[in-house]
Motif scaffolding. Sequence first.
Motif, PDB file in Angstrom:
ATOM      1  N   SER A  47      -6.512   4.944   2.085  1.00 41.39           N
ATOM      2  CA  SER A  47      -5.457   3.946   1.893  1.00 41.39           C
ATOM      3  C   SER A  47      -5.968   2.690   1.192  1.00 41.39           C
ATOM      4  O   SER A  47      -5.254   2.059   0.436  1.00 41.39           O
ATOM      5  CB  SER A  47      -4.815   3.578   3.233  1.00 41.39           C
ATOM      6  OG  SER A  47      -5.814   3.142   4.136  1.00 41.39           O
ATOM      7  N   ASP A  48      -7.245   2.334   1.435  1.00 41.70           N
ATOM      8  CA  ASP A  48      -7.801   1.152   0.765  1.00 41.70           C
ATOM      9  C   ASP A  48      -8.963   1.540  -0.140  1.00 41.70           C
ATOM     10  O   ASP A  48      -9.983   0.874  -0.233  1.00 41.70           O
ATOM     11  CB  ASP A  48      -8.242   0.098   1.785  1.00 41.70           C
ATOM     12  CG  ASP A  48      -9.251   0.670   2.792  1.00 41.70           C
ATOM     13  OD1 ASP A  48      -9.439   1.910   2.790  1.00 41.70           O
ATOM     14  OD2 ASP A  48      -9.839  -0.117   3.563  1.00 41.70           O
ATOM     15  N   ARG A  98     -11.428   1.906  -3.037  1.00 48.65           N
ATOM     16  CA  ARG A  98     -11.864   1.083  -4.174  1.00 48.65           C
ATOM     17  C   ARG A  98     -12.596   1.953  -5.203  1.00 48.65           C
ATOM     18  O   ARG A  98     -12.297   1.918  -6.369  1.00 48.65           O
ATOM     19  CB  ARG A  98     -12.788  -0.049  -3.709  1.00 48.65           C
ATOM     20  CG  ARG A  98     -12.112  -1.114  -2.865  1.00 48.65           C
ATOM     21  CD  ARG A  98     -11.328  -2.098  -3.730  1.00 48.65           C
ATOM     22  NE  ARG A  98     -10.643  -3.088  -2.924  1.00 48.65           N
ATOM     23  CZ  ARG A  98     -11.171  -4.223  -2.531  1.00 48.65           C
ATOM     24  NH1 ARG A  98     -12.406  -4.508  -2.854  1.00 48.65           N
ATOM     25  NH2 ARG A  98     -10.475  -5.084  -1.815  1.00 48.65           N
ATOM     26  N   HIS A 117      -4.665  -5.087  -4.301  1.00 46.21           N
ATOM     27  CA  HIS A 117      -5.707  -4.222  -3.739  1.00 46.21           C
ATOM     28  C   HIS A 117      -7.103  -4.840  -3.856  1.00 46.21           C
ATOM     29  O   HIS A 117      -7.995  -4.498  -3.082  1.00 46.21           O
ATOM     30  CB  HIS A 117      -5.695  -2.851  -4.419  1.00 46.21           C
ATOM     31  CG  HIS A 117      -4.363  -2.166  -4.323  1.00 46.21           C
ATOM     32  ND1 HIS A 117      -3.941  -1.498  -3.199  1.00 46.21           N
ATOM     33  CD2 HIS A 117      -3.337  -2.065  -5.221  1.00 46.21           C
ATOM     34  CE1 HIS A 117      -2.728  -1.014  -3.408  1.00 46.21           C
ATOM     35  NE2 HIS A 117      -2.347  -1.342  -4.619  1.00 46.21           N
TER      36      HIS A 117
END
Length: 544
Positions: A41-42, A44, A437
């Motif tokens: 979900s996060d 990078r 984000h």
Amino acid sequence: MSEDLNTFAQRYLRGPGRGDEERQSAVALAERLRLPFDDLSDFRGEPELFRQIPVELMLRYQFVPLERQGDVVVVVMADPSDISALDELELAIGAPIEVRVGLPARISEILEKSDSTQRVLDEATEDFRIQLVQERENGEEALSIESITADTSPVIKLVDTIVFNAIQRRASDIHIETRDTEVIVKYRIDGVLYQAMEPIDKRYHATIISRVKVMSELDIAEKRIPQDGRFKLRMKGRTIDFRVSVMPTTHGEDVVIRILDKESANKEFRTLNLEVLGFDEDTKRKLRKFIREPYGMVLVTGPTGSGKTTTLYACLSEIVSVEDKIVTIEDPVEYQLPGITQIPVNEKKGLTFARGLRSILRHDPDKIMVGEIRDEETAQIAVQSALTGHLVFTTVHANNVVDVLGRFLNMNVDLYNFVSALNCVLAQRLVRRICPHCRREARVTDQLLDESGLTRDQVLGVTFFEGAGCIECNGTGFLGRCAISELMDLSDNIRVLILDKRPAAEIKREAKAEGMKFLRESALEKVFAGVTTLKEVNKVTFVE
């Protein structure tokens, strides 16, 4: 053409999964294999790690590299149950791997956005570079529809890939620029041009341009005059329109392809209203009042690409009802709105803005939208329509709300009629939003503050932000855009000043006294709210 693009999409990228059901099965698989679950979900991602691992490997085994922990590479896979696949993966990466289970749809989505699709584009270019164009005895390239579509299949692959990649990266335009020894391909994303791929050798330029011309049904033999065309592609079950402009330059022909993704836009347009455009509360409140007036003119101004048409669509979406007949005339109709009659301008057949507007008035409309006022005749008919009981929405090219007045006077519109018809003028620009984000706090230098017309005292207590650059925003630090605006209400005092032909500075002072917020103030509010950056607003507004 559409088959080629679909085949490409299916071959390289797997479609999305089934939401909650998919999540449950992924969690169950992780428990069964006793592996950690990561929903990404996060996510990078490390760009360097992405570049080191072959793209075919990620696409074949549906995994994304997460990070490098010492000698171990952490990867998230859709299905890590195949032991032989894991062995092959370790061998190919050349390092031991630590596996986590992820959602197939999310992995697929990351692969679409990531550098991997960029490398698919580069691979298409490499394949193309070694393909020679057939030549005649006199050394000229033999170009015909048959030879392009049959003999130079890498061209088709290259152009399809350029278009596919542009759609994946949310580009609004594709620029194919010709230089002295090379061809450069760029994408316009959120209003800014980015180079899409490595330069292509100049000798393949004519073949690429001819392929685009064939798709757009343009004359491939004509290279001395500008040409305009359009084509449609069907991709992932939706139809996308493309407008093509070919322009001769000193080094050869340049092409710009505008992408009009109607069906994608319609998803947004179902809920499109003034809320989603980013206007401040005061502007929204005033604008909502003006668009519900029984008659008059609502005028939106700004340069090309400043979101004027989108604002008008948002206004129409808010007031559309079964009780009113709303008719628009546009060049072209970029997005289709349900419940509204939309007419495309056709200059070749004689359907101009002025002629279409006259016909619309005989069509018993309540509200009219004119895509753009370009000439004296259209301006006069639009003003007359606003005076005779219709609510007219339109756009005009001007720098700010006061410049609009001079623009109409130059079109020989009667000043008294124009001022009587006008309800309000909205000037707007678009600024890029900081990517949510990878948003982080930023330090602002004294030089940047000075360039922005600010002092340290004025920004005391203000926290500035910037985007670090991540996979979601293609490393740019920005994702999407929002509007900044200035709205001038035609009050009695303002009308008197305009009719007396008072200087622009005096009209501005009166507007300011009545509570008008200028573009620069609106832009700085967005900076102080952490929505955008000082550099970004300095690009689109003047320091006052």
